[in-house]
Design a protein around this motif. Structure first.
Motif, PDB file in Angstrom:
ATOM      1  N   LYS B  22       0.835  -1.198   0.000  1.00  0.00           N
ATOM      2  CA  LYS B  22       0.000   0.000   0.000  1.00  0.00           C
ATOM      3  C   LYS B  22       0.877   1.258   0.000  1.00  0.00           C
ATOM      4  N   LYS B  23       1.925   1.234   0.828  1.00  0.00           N
ATOM      5  CA  LYS B  23       2.860   2.352   0.926  1.00  0.00           C
ATOM      6  C   LYS B  23       3.542   2.632  -0.417  1.00  0.00           C
ATOM      7  N   ILE B  24       3.986   1.568  -1.052  1.00  0.00           N
ATOM      8  CA  ILE B  24       4.662   1.723  -2.344  1.00  0.00           C
ATOM      9  C   ILE B  24       3.697   2.292  -3.382  1.00  0.00           C
ATOM     10  N   LYS B  25       2.485   1.768  -3.360  1.00  0.00           N
ATOM     11  CA  LYS B  25       1.476   2.210  -4.321  1.00  0.00           C
ATOM     12  C   LYS B  25       1.227   3.707  -4.162  1.00  0.00           C
ATOM     13  N   ALA B  26       1.127   4.148  -2.923  1.00  0.00           N
ATOM     14  CA  ALA B  26       0.882   5.562  -2.642  1.00  0.00           C
ATOM     15  C   ALA B  26       2.066   6.409  -3.127  1.00  0.00           C
ATOM     16  N   TYR B  27       3.281   5.917  -2.868  1.00  0.00           N
ATOM     17  CA  TYR B  27       4.476   6.657  -3.291  1.00  0.00           C
ATOM     18  C   TYR B  27       4.531   6.727  -4.815  1.00  0.00           C
TER      19      TYR B  27
END
Lengths: 411, 411
Positions: B22-27
């Protein structure tokens, strides 16, 4: 000292279909030349259609190239398939389902066996009698069943009798059930709830704060107008029901494994403090922790089922099977038997001659006529006196079986 | 009123890898041009080899023809694959395993999450700290964990610390454990037990009547002579251990799903009366009731892994990844860091600078260097201060990441 889950010791000796398979294997070994007509297990026989196989070959090729290779996919399934399901199964029925309410899996058997995990261990469970054994067995394993009594019933399970008298459409549970398993079109009886009947179940569940676990694996076989293809055609069903659907019977995926489960976000159960907890969140947690997604190749195959050409091909195959169902239903009636189902389902529920036990009837059919079916008592005590035949053989073999039965009955 | 399984509420908020994704997707969304180097999740990147893809294409074609179409296969897997596994994994190591001791499945994650079901709900459970989260989470869900204390430990779980001081090879549990989860080569630390160390575990389990749940998913990465490829190389291990192996990391099957679990027939646990019950029988019952086999196409792919050409191709890919592991290990050391693992496993366990929390380090690496790894604390309290990098990226990207890290450390 490591101890086992002793609930397993409460299980009937062997899983029904495995037991029957063993019997056939033994017979085949003893009679290598016998040409057995298999109308027992609910397995498809028609090969995968062109659209599906082409999609798989393409996907396999993609896996051979760095630029198109795919490793772990989302545990809930790829967006392309989730969207195809929403369009093909729900938008087409004017039902609004969000992508994160769909969970792609490797089979409805798995999902329907695993779903009980997210509920309290003391939940009360209602099942029909007869029933697809997985609903019961998964709850026995979890410790919700109590012991088996000498009438063939588990003491804590609430049974809903499905008999000729109620047209194989059981009444509401005799006492409150937290979880109610409903399968329509039904395995094994072939009966399908009308829209009005299904509506009354949804209303019952709303009123009684029960959850309906709705097995809709055979919805593609529905022929009659007043039978719902999805429980969500009923208003407010999203507040009470989880729906299970499969590509197994719809498109011949029994060997390549794909299904999906819908857990609406408006569906709640309660924690120990009486707070509402969304089941969608729990199931998502279960799946992300204990499951790792379906083969990419299989997911592309499932997507192809919903293409224009794929839908056309699939309909043809189902038409073929349902023609077999009509041959069986008609054949049994012509031979003087009572038979049910077979109109909205690939299953025919055959009332066998009085006084013969259904497991003995399995042996008779196998040994005398080389026909295999499934003894009704394997599905529960109310199944005694019945025999399940399936429409999944070839037309030729289905006709041959009916001729044998007609001839035997005429003598 | 339907109630939930309230054990789910004891679970940490989100499954580790899903959270990171999720974090990577947001970044990535905020920085669409950023070229992120993913060294976090343990997913392979090399495409499937030629032998494997050819086998899948052939199998897909078979599914298009009536005469070669296959529906439901055996829940335990097809004989052709079971035999290939026996020859390729066990006979080759002089280990005698019978076909009905092998259970083909759609992933080790599933098997290792599900295996606890066949044991008593009051079983005591030992896990290493840090640990692959599935061992813990599946036992939390089942109700064996108790509550999480403020040090990050569940009160009923027995933790075995895996630290620099013990070379990431934990001592025996501090008190009796019915079930002991061991992963070697280890995820996340990359440490691998030597034959002598593994022998001492088997002897401990024999003496203490514990069951070892042996996760051997990374055995194909073993390079050193004194590390076992199977726990059954140790005498009497069949009396104490279930072994889990996977095609995911061995042959890049993360996207097509295949694994297997060995439950020897000499392996027993006890019922409430103290009678021995074979775990093989229980697991078979679990799988036949709740699982419906692996895609035929995937099983043919797995069979191809053990062909002469398939083995050759697979070895090449592993060599490639292990070269990356060496690049990472060497790169981190050159940049002045301590780092472990990476010799018999595709995982490098990076000791991060003192005072930085591992979840903060995730953000630093992602935002400053566009490198993704896995925070050690996500695997347990002893993982704090560490960061897991994996060898599954391309050589080019791996080198690029190491150069970035070297440059940053030099400034």
């Amino acid at each position: 000292m490591a101890k086992i889950n002793s609930n397993y010791l409460l299980l009937p000796n062997s899983y029904l279909f495995a037991e029957i398979a063993k019997k056939i294997k033994a017979y085949q070994k003893a009679n290598p030349k016998a040409d057995i007509i298999k109308m027992g297990i609910g397995d498809v026989t028609h090969p995968l259609t062109n659209s599906i196989v082409t999609a798989m070959e393409k996907a396999a090729k993609e896996m051979a190239e760095s630029s198109t290779f795919r490793g772990y996919g989302p545990e809930q399934g790829y967006d392309f398939l989730v969207n195809a399901v929403i369009n093909g199964e729900y938008k087409s029925r004017n039902i609004d389902i969000a992508p994160d309410e769909i969970f792609i899996s490797d089979g409805s058997k798995c999902d329907i066996a695993n779903i009980q995990e997210i509920f309290d261990i003391n939940s009360t469970v209602a099942i029909t009698d007869p029933v697809y054994p997985v609903y019961l067995d998964s709850n026995i394993m979890a410790g919700r069943s109590g012991r088996l009594n000498d009438k063939g019933y588990f003491e804590k399970i609430i049974y809903m009798s499905s008999t000729k008298e109620n047209n194989f459409k059981p009444s509401f549970p005799a006492k409150h059930a937290d979880l109610i398993y409903i399968c329509s079109p039904n395995n094994p009886t072939g009966a399908a709830l009308t829209k009005a009947e299904l509506k009354s179940w949804v209303e019952y569940a709303l009123e009684n704060k029960s959850i309906i676990l709705y097995d809709s694996a055979y919805s593609a076989y529905i022929q009659e107008e007043d039978v719902c293809g999805s429980i969500y055609e009923i208003p407010d069903a999203k507040k009470v029901a989880v729906e299970f659907k499969s590509f197994s019977k719809t498109a011949g995926f029994t060997g390549i494994r794909c299904a999906f489960t819908v857990v609406p976000k408006e569906l709640y159960a309660f924690d120990d403090m009486g707070n509402k907890v969304a089941l969608n969140k729990l199931w998502n947690r279960r799946q992300t922790t204990k499951f790792n997604g379906v083969s990419y190749i299989t997911q592309r195959a499932a997507e192809a089922v919903y293409s224009e050409q794929g839908m056309k091909e699939t309909k043809e195959v189902i038409k073929y099977y349902m023609n077999n169902a009509a041959i069986i239903l008609c054949g049994l009636k012509q031979a003087g038997f009572e038979a049910y189902g077979g109109v909205n389902a690939p299953y025919i529920w055959w009332k066998i001659p009085d006084g013969i036990k259904s497991f003995d009837f399995l042996d008779i059919l196998l040994e005398k006529y080389q026909i295999v079916g499934t003894p009704g008592s394997g599905f529960g005590p109310c199944g005694e006196g019945y025999f399940r035949l399936t429409a999944f053989n070839s037309q030729e073999k289905t006709k041959e079986a009916m001729q044998k039965i007609y001839k035997a009955a005429s003598n």
